[in-house]
Motif scaffolding. Sequence first.
Motif, PDB file in Angstrom:
ATOM      1  N   ARG A   1       0.830  -1.205   0.000  1.00 56.70           N
ATOM      2  CA  ARG A   1       0.000   0.000   0.000  1.00 56.70           C
ATOM      3  C   ARG A   1       0.866   1.257   0.000  1.00 56.70           C
ATOM      4  N   ARG A   2       1.954   1.230   0.774  1.00 52.60           N
ATOM      5  CA  ARG A   2       2.857   2.387   0.788  1.00 52.60           C
ATOM      6  C   ARG A   2       3.451   2.631  -0.600  1.00 52.60           C
ATOM      7  N   ARG A   3       3.818   1.539  -1.255  1.00 52.27           N
ATOM      8  CA  ARG A   3       4.472   1.657  -2.567  1.00 52.27           C
ATOM      9  C   ARG A   3       3.526   2.232  -3.612  1.00 52.27           C
ATOM     10  N   TRP A   4       2.247   1.838  -3.574  1.00 50.16           N
ATOM     11  CA  TRP A   4       1.351   2.172  -4.670  1.00 50.16           C
ATOM     12  C   TRP A   4       0.296   3.213  -4.338  1.00 50.16           C
ATOM     13  N   GLN A   5       0.236   3.651  -3.080  1.00 50.32           N
ATOM     14  CA  GLN A   5      -0.748   4.661  -2.702  1.00 50.32           C
ATOM     15  C   GLN A   5      -0.560   5.925  -3.550  1.00 50.32           C
ATOM     16  N   GLY A   6      -1.641   6.352  -4.199  1.00 51.97           N
ATOM     17  CA  GLY A   6      -1.582   7.537  -5.034  1.00 51.97           C
ATOM     18  C   GLY A   6      -1.063   7.288  -6.432  1.00 51.97           C
ATOM     19  N   ARG A   7      -0.568   6.064  -6.703  1.00 50.55           N
ATOM     20  CA  ARG A   7      -0.044   5.747  -8.034  1.00 50.55           C
ATOM     21  C   ARG A   7      -1.032   4.946  -8.869  1.00 50.55           C
ATOM     22  N   THR A   8      -2.008   4.328  -8.218  1.00 48.53           N
ATOM     23  CA  THR A   8      -3.002   3.536  -8.931  1.00 48.53           C
ATOM     24  C   THR A   8      -4.313   3.594  -8.173  1.00 48.53           C
ATOM     25  N   GLU A   9      -5.423   3.446  -8.898  1.00 52.09           N
ATOM     26  CA  GLU A   9      -6.737   3.425  -8.266  1.00 52.09           C
ATOM     27  C   GLU A   9      -7.150   2.013  -7.865  1.00 52.09           C
ATOM     28  N   GLU A  10      -6.356   1.026  -8.246  1.00 51.58           N
ATOM     29  CA  GLU A  10      -6.713  -0.370  -7.975  1.00 51.58           C
ATOM     30  C   GLU A  10      -5.668  -1.011  -7.063  1.00 51.58           C
ATOM     31  N   LEU A  11      -5.629  -0.572  -5.826  1.00 53.66           N
ATOM     32  CA  LEU A  11      -4.703  -1.143  -4.855  1.00 53.66           C
ATOM     33  C   LEU A  11      -5.114  -2.561  -4.489  1.00 53.66           C
ATOM     34  N   SER A  12      -4.132  -3.434  -4.333  1.00 56.85           N
ATOM     35  CA  SER A  12      -4.387  -4.762  -3.784  1.00 56.85           C
ATOM     36  C   SER A  12      -4.280  -4.688  -2.255  1.00 56.85           C
ATOM     37  N   PHE A  13      -4.554  -5.804  -1.606  1.00 54.16           N
ATOM     38  CA  PHE A  13      -4.472  -5.880  -0.147  1.00 54.16           C
ATOM     39  C   PHE A  13      -5.378  -4.850   0.522  1.00 54.16           C
ATOM     40  N   THR A  14      -6.602  -4.704   0.006  1.00 57.79           N
ATOM     41  CA  THR A  14      -7.529  -3.751   0.609  1.00 57.79           C
ATOM     42  C   THR A  14      -8.802  -4.426   1.112  1.00 57.79           C
ATOM     43  N   SER A  15      -9.401  -5.323   0.340  1.00 59.19           N
ATOM     44  CA  SER A  15     -10.664  -5.930   0.758  1.00 59.19           C
ATOM     45  C   SER A  15     -10.431  -7.039   1.777  1.00 59.19           C
ATOM     46  N   GLU A  16     -11.426  -7.297   2.610  1.00 61.55           N
ATOM     47  CA  GLU A  16     -11.338  -8.381   3.584  1.00 61.55           C
ATOM     48  C   GLU A  16     -11.163  -9.724   2.881  1.00 61.55           C
ATOM     49  N   GLN A  17     -11.841  -9.890   1.735  1.00 60.04           N
ATOM     50  CA  GLN A  17     -11.736 -11.156   1.004  1.00 60.04           C
ATOM     51  C   GLN A  17     -10.315 -11.378   0.495  1.00 60.04           C
ATOM     52  N   TYR A  18      -9.720 -10.355  -0.078  1.00 62.45           N
ATOM     53  CA  TYR A  18      -8.361 -10.474  -0.622  1.00 62.45           C
ATOM     54  C   TYR A  18      -7.377 -10.794   0.491  1.00 62.45           C
ATOM     55  N   LEU A  19      -7.459 -10.067   1.574  1.00 59.16           N
ATOM     56  CA  LEU A  19      -6.537 -10.273   2.688  1.00 59.16           C
ATOM     57  C   LEU A  19      -6.700 -11.671   3.281  1.00 59.16           C
ATOM     58  N   GLY A  20      -7.938 -12.082   3.511  1.00 59.19           N
ATOM     59  CA  GLY A  20      -8.175 -13.403   4.097  1.00 59.19           C
ATOM     60  C   GLY A  20      -7.750 -14.525   3.175  1.00 59.19           C
ATOM     61  N   PHE A  21      -8.062 -14.365   1.883  1.00 60.65           N
ATOM     62  CA  PHE A  21      -7.717 -15.410   0.919  1.00 60.65           C
ATOM     63  C   PHE A  21      -6.213 -15.598   0.819  1.00 60.65           C
ATOM     64  N   HIS A  22      -5.467 -14.518   0.630  1.00 56.42           N
ATOM     65  CA  HIS A  22      -4.026 -14.666   0.419  1.00 56.42           C
ATOM     66  C   HIS A  22      -3.292 -15.036   1.702  1.00 56.42           C
ATOM     67  N   ARG A  23      -3.804 -14.633   2.839  1.00 53.93           N
ATOM     68  CA  ARG A  23      -3.203 -15.089   4.095  1.00 53.93           C
ATOM     69  C   ARG A  23      -3.330 -16.615   4.210  1.00 53.93           C
ATOM     70  N   ASP A  24      -4.540 -17.122   3.961  1.00 49.42           N
ATOM     71  CA  ASP A  24      -4.750 -18.570   4.027  1.00 49.42           C
ATOM     72  C   ASP A  24      -3.985 -19.297   2.930  1.00 49.42           C
ATOM     73  N   MET A  25      -3.895 -18.676   1.759  1.00 53.56           N
ATOM     74  CA  MET A  25      -3.187 -19.301   0.646  1.00 53.56           C
ATOM     75  C   MET A  25      -1.705 -19.441   0.943  1.00 53.56           C
ATOM     76  N   MET A  26      -1.125 -18.452   1.612  1.00 47.93           N
ATOM     77  CA  MET A  26       0.285 -18.550   1.982  1.00 47.93           C
ATOM     78  C   MET A  26       0.532 -19.752   2.899  1.00 47.93           C
ATOM     79  N   HIS A  27      -0.340 -19.933   3.874  1.00 45.14           N
ATOM     80  CA  HIS A  27      -0.185 -21.084   4.778  1.00 45.14           C
ATOM     81  C   HIS A  27      -0.275 -22.395   3.994  1.00 45.14           C
ATOM     82  N   ALA A  28      -1.242 -22.473   3.070  1.00 37.37           N
ATOM     83  CA  ALA A  28      -1.410 -23.692   2.272  1.00 37.37           C
ATOM     84  C   ALA A  28      -0.202 -23.939   1.373  1.00 37.37           C
ATOM     85  N   LEU A  29       0.309 -22.891   0.730  1.00 38.57           N
ATOM     86  CA  LEU A  29       1.479 -23.034  -0.139  1.00 38.57           C
ATOM     87  C   LEU A  29       2.709 -23.438   0.659  1.00 38.57           C
TER      88      LEU A  29
END
Length: 308
Positions: free
Chosen positions: A222-250
């Motif tokens: 978020r620090r890297r891309w704030q103000g540089r794009t309108e489509e930031l990742s790591f913002t929605s609860e679904q995205y955060l929850g999914f990738h956190r769980d995916m990291m554990h699975a991987l």
Amino acid sequence: MQIERVTSLQSFDALEADWRALETGSARNSVFLGWDWQRLWWTHYGCGRQLRILVARAGNKVVGIFPLYLEHHRVARILQVRKLRPIGAGGDTAPDDLGILSDPSCEEAVTQAFVHHILTRCERWQLLDLVDLPSDSPLVDCLARRASHRPALIERAPPNLITYGELPADWDRYRQSLSRNRREVLGRKRRKFEQQPGARFHQIVDDAQIDPAFDRLAELHRRRWQGRTEELSFTSEQYLGFHRDMMHALLHRKRLLFYALEMNGEIIAMFYGFRHAQTCYYFQAGFDPQHAALSPGEVLMGYVIEAA
């Protein structure tokens, strides 16, 4: 060949062993079609959607799986359309190479059986949204032939292109493959970083470290891309929850590539990717702009390539 439809979570979970067996043998498998990605995606993004997974069986053996779901989509805010879509498509995370998992010995027959079932037996859908499929998917050609008289039934978006490159056998050979100027710049930036207090590059390999490291990655991104794009990742609860769980699975499957650059005990840059077969994938990254003078993203990528 028999086609069955899976519409309940219990039946979805019962497919795990057969799904993982197909992953191992399918020539068209990708991390995005694997059990972990598909099942976790449904956990975090399935709300309001209806399972429509198609399973092909030859006798008692599962020879194909086509993960689909049904959703209601509003067009121009006035017309409601019932869409069939691949599981994994439609959220705010970006998969590639979705489609069908099948036994290589009967891929064509499985594809034809699925297409026949969708066009003649699957009720209640009005539009089949073929998004995030590889360009050479036999499913696309088969559907185009079978539904040529009803083209409005199929929505086909061009796939995102993934750039692949073959890495040399070791770091020295990789460096020699670069231009002289590029080698000197890369070496100079790495040396500058390594002269900083507490400078180190490391991989996150402990399950207990995943959650705090994930939180730091989200913050750096978020620090890297704030103000540089309108489509930031790591913002929605679904995205955060999914990738956190995916990291554990991987990590559990020894497929996670999660690296960090650190200075004075503080992580200043991170890389998130995964390994599938003999390919390493870059998925997300982030760095602290306060340390931009050290080119942390570029330095980190060099270390990641060396570690690959």
